[in-house]
Design a protein around this motif. Structure first.
Motif, PDB file in Angstrom:
ATOM      1  N   MET A 118       3.954  -2.414 -11.430  1.00 14.78           N
ATOM      2  CA  MET A 118       5.085  -3.324 -11.619  1.00 14.78           C
ATOM      3  C   MET A 118       5.919  -2.902 -12.820  1.00 14.78           C
ATOM      4  SD  MET A 118       3.472  -6.999 -10.385  1.00 14.78           S
ATOM      5  CE  MET A 118       3.140  -7.561 -11.948  1.00 14.78           C
ATOM      6  N   ILE A 119       5.264  -2.351 -13.841  1.00 16.53           N
ATOM      7  CA  ILE A 119       5.978  -1.914 -15.042  1.00 16.53           C
ATOM      8  C   ILE A 119       6.637  -0.557 -14.819  1.00 16.53           C
ATOM      9  CG2 ILE A 119       5.690  -1.220 -17.458  1.00 16.53           C
ATOM     10  CD1 ILE A 119       3.339  -3.248 -17.559  1.00 16.53           C
ATOM     11  N   SER A 120       5.895   0.342 -14.193  1.00 15.36           N
ATOM     12  CA  SER A 120       6.394   1.704 -13.975  1.00 15.36           C
ATOM     13  C   SER A 120       5.975   2.166 -12.577  1.00 15.36           C
ATOM     14  CB  SER A 120       5.829   2.649 -15.045  1.00 15.36           C
ATOM     15  OG  SER A 120       6.292   3.965 -14.857  1.00 15.36           O
ATOM     16  N   PRO A 121       6.762   1.830 -11.563  1.00 10.79           N
ATOM     17  CA  PRO A 121       6.366   2.136 -10.175  1.00 10.79           C
ATOM     18  C   PRO A 121       6.177   3.633  -9.941  1.00 10.79           C
ATOM     19  CG  PRO A 121       8.227   0.612 -10.227  1.00 10.79           C
ATOM     20  CD  PRO A 121       8.052   1.128 -11.622  1.00 10.79           C
ATOM     21  N   SER A 122       5.139   3.962  -9.202  1.00  8.94           N
ATOM     22  CA  SER A 122       4.893   5.340  -8.804  1.00  8.94           C
ATOM     23  C   SER A 122       5.761   5.670  -7.595  1.00  8.94           C
ATOM     24  CB  SER A 122       3.414   5.519  -8.441  1.00  8.94           C
ATOM     25  OG  SER A 122       3.126   4.816  -7.237  1.00  8.94           O
ATOM     26  N   PRO A 123       5.841   6.944  -7.215  1.00  8.08           N
ATOM     27  CA  PRO A 123       6.621   7.310  -6.028  1.00  8.08           C
ATOM     28  C   PRO A 123       6.090   6.668  -4.746  1.00  8.08           C
ATOM     29  CG  PRO A 123       6.154   9.248  -7.370  1.00  8.08           C
ATOM     30  CD  PRO A 123       5.329   8.130  -7.931  1.00  8.08           C
ATOM     31  N   ASP A 124       4.852   6.189  -4.768  1.00 12.55           N
ATOM     32  CA  ASP A 124       4.246   5.626  -3.565  1.00 12.55           C
ATOM     33  C   ASP A 124       4.591   4.151  -3.359  1.00 12.55           C
ATOM     34  OD1 ASP A 124       2.182   7.930  -2.964  1.00 12.55           O
ATOM     35  OD2 ASP A 124       2.006   7.483  -5.090  1.00 12.55           O
ATOM     36  N   TRP A 125       4.950   3.452  -4.425  1.00 11.89           N
ATOM     37  CA  TRP A 125       4.984   2.000  -4.374  1.00 11.89           C
ATOM     38  C   TRP A 125       6.034   1.451  -3.406  1.00 11.89           C
ATOM     39  CZ3 TRP A 125       1.653  -1.492  -4.810  1.00 11.89           C
ATOM     40  CH2 TRP A 125       1.997  -2.826  -4.999  1.00 11.89           C
ATOM     41  N   ALA A 126       7.230   1.997  -3.444  1.00  8.68           N
ATOM     42  CA  ALA A 126       8.301   1.493  -2.574  1.00  8.68           C
ATOM     43  C   ALA A 126       7.912   1.642  -1.105  1.00  8.68           C
ATOM     44  CB  ALA A 126       9.607   2.226  -2.860  1.00  8.68           C
ATOM     45  N   GLY A 127       7.318   2.778  -0.759  1.00  5.51           N
ATOM     46  CA  GLY A 127       6.898   2.993   0.628  1.00  5.51           C
ATOM     47  C   GLY A 127       5.787   2.048   1.047  1.00  5.51           C
ATOM     48  N   ILE A 128       4.843   1.784   0.143  1.00  4.31           N
ATOM     49  CA  ILE A 128       3.754   0.850   0.444  1.00  4.31           C
ATOM     50  C   ILE A 128       4.311  -0.555   0.668  1.00  4.31           C
ATOM     51  CG2 ILE A 128       1.762  -0.323  -0.592  1.00  4.31           C
ATOM     52  CD1 ILE A 128       1.062   2.397  -1.893  1.00  4.31           C
ATOM     53  N   CYS A 129       5.248  -0.965  -0.183  1.00  7.25           N
ATOM     54  CA  CYS A 129       5.860  -2.285  -0.009  1.00  7.25           C
ATOM     55  C   CYS A 129       6.581  -2.378   1.327  1.00  7.25           C
ATOM     56  CB  CYS A 129       6.828  -2.562  -1.154  1.00  7.25           C
ATOM     57  SG  CYS A 129       6.022  -2.861  -2.744  1.00  7.25           S
ATOM     58  N   ALA A 130       7.315  -1.336   1.676  1.00  9.46           N
ATOM     59  CA  ALA A 130       8.067  -1.352   2.930  1.00  9.46           C
ATOM     60  C   ALA A 130       7.139  -1.381   4.144  1.00  9.46           C
ATOM     61  CB  ALA A 130       8.980  -0.120   2.999  1.00  9.46           C
ATOM     62  N   GLU A 131       6.021  -0.665   4.062  1.00  5.98           N
ATOM     63  CA  GLU A 131       5.125  -0.551   5.216  1.00  5.98           C
ATOM     64  C   GLU A 131       4.159  -1.720   5.336  1.00  5.98           C
ATOM     65  OE1 GLU A 131       1.698   2.508   6.993  1.00  5.98           O
ATOM     66  OE2 GLU A 131       2.936   3.095   5.246  1.00  5.98           O
ATOM     67  N   HIS A 132       3.634  -2.202   4.223  1.00  5.71           N
ATOM     68  CA  HIS A 132       2.538  -3.170   4.277  1.00  5.71           C
ATOM     69  C   HIS A 132       2.921  -4.588   3.859  1.00  5.71           C
ATOM     70  CE1 HIS A 132      -0.599  -0.158   5.068  1.00  5.71           C
ATOM     71  NE2 HIS A 132       0.111   0.627   4.280  1.00  5.71           N
ATOM     72  N   ILE A 133       3.912  -4.731   2.995  1.00  6.86           N
ATOM     73  CA  ILE A 133       4.242  -6.048   2.460  1.00  6.86           C
ATOM     74  C   ILE A 133       5.470  -6.651   3.137  1.00  6.86           C
ATOM     75  CG2 ILE A 133       4.921  -7.316   0.380  1.00  6.86           C
ATOM     76  CD1 ILE A 133       3.240  -5.341  -1.242  1.00  6.86           C
ATOM     77  N   ALA A 134       6.522  -5.854   3.289  1.00  7.45           N
ATOM     78  CA  ALA A 134       7.769  -6.384   3.853  1.00  7.45           C
ATOM     79  C   ALA A 134       7.585  -7.010   5.239  1.00  7.45           C
ATOM     80  CB  ALA A 134       8.834  -5.288   3.888  1.00  7.45           C
ATOM     81  N   PRO A 135       6.857  -6.383   6.180  1.00  9.14           N
ATOM     82  CA  PRO A 135       6.703  -7.021   7.500  1.00  9.14           C
ATOM     83  C   PRO A 135       6.051  -8.397   7.417  1.00  9.14           C
ATOM     84  CG  PRO A 135       6.056  -4.714   7.602  1.00  9.14           C
ATOM     85  CD  PRO A 135       6.234  -5.042   6.159  1.00  9.14           C
ATOM     86  N   GLN A 136       5.035  -8.534   6.572  1.00 12.44           N
ATOM     87  CA  GLN A 136       4.378  -9.834   6.417  1.00 12.44           C
ATOM     88  C   GLN A 136       5.324 -10.843   5.759  1.00 12.44           C
ATOM     89  OE1 GLN A 136       1.524 -11.016   7.382  1.00 12.44           O
ATOM     90  NE2 GLN A 136       0.379  -9.224   8.053  1.00 12.44           N
TER      91      GLN A 136
END
Length: 223
Positions: A118-136
């Motif tokens: 949350m403080i310093s997002p890694s290159p993976d975080w945006a993709g994980i949010c889009a794939e796993h969190i956004a649909p829910q």
């Protein structure tokens, strides 16, 4: 004599040990300072297994991020507005609370990693949010819209419904982030006898009140 092949249970055990130790070491050191050699040694596994299961260090880290999210999501009820509201909320909040009361969930380490993201997002975080969190999230918004009498095409762009979804999740999310502080203020409030049942009941009651307040606000605005 050739060595016998590992059983599926043994393979699964090796993978889980790697994930467990990776979670602990990534939490303590961060991605850059953690080494695959250290992780493999802690898991008592051949370092080549990291490449076999996860591709590379980045793939291992991504799985460490995804695993607790996927576990919570797998316990989520269907976003079905036909379910009684309180019944739905009980399943919804139970999915968030189970890791908090599971000593083997590695929640403390996962939370430390998430805070760093949350403080310093890694290159993976945006993709994980889009794939796993956004649909829910969007499924939740649409269900809330249905309960509040909002058409599906309007619900997706309804800021208040999104805010309601954020607030419902924040009730449980704060227990992930602040359970140690809560315990410090009042020992036993989170981890004492009967804490799970008490916490679940309160979150369900608070969540129900927020949804019913939103319904009332919308009914009032239509008068």
């Amino acid at each position: 004599m050739s060595k016998s092949k590992a059983t599926p249970e043994e393979l699964s055990g090796r993978r889980e040990r790697l994930l467990r130790e990776a979670r602990r070491i990534f939490a303590a050191k961060g991605f850059d300072k953690a080494s695959t050699r250290e992780i493999a040694l802690a898991a008592e596994a051949n370092i080549a297994l990291i490449a076999y299961y996860f591709g590379d260090k980045r793939g291992l880290y991504r799985e460490v991020l995804v695993q607790p999210i996927a576990q919570v999501m797998s316990g989520m009820p269907d976003s079905d507005a036909a379910l009684p509201l309180r019944t739905w909320l009980e399943s919804f909040y139970a999915a968030f609370l189970r890791p908090l009361f599971d000593a083997d969930s590695g929640l403390a380490d996962s939370t430390r990693i998430f805070c760093r993201e949350m403080i310093s997002p890694s290159p993976d975080w945006a993709g994980i949010c889009a794939e796993h969190i956004a649909p829910q999230h969007f499924a939740l918004v649409l269900m809330l819209g249905e309960r509040c009498g909002v058409a599906e095409e309007d619900a997706r762009q309804d800021a208040e419904l999104h805010q309601l979804a954020f607030a419902l999740i924040a009730l449980a999310h704060d227990y992930w982030l602040s359970s140690n502080d809560m315990e410090g203020l009042l020992p036993g409030v989170v981890r004492g006898a009967g804490a799970y049942e008490r916490t679940l009941k309160r979150l369900v009651t608070f969540g129900q009140a927020m949804i019913e307040a939103e319904q009332a606000l919308r009914k009032g605005s239509r008068k």
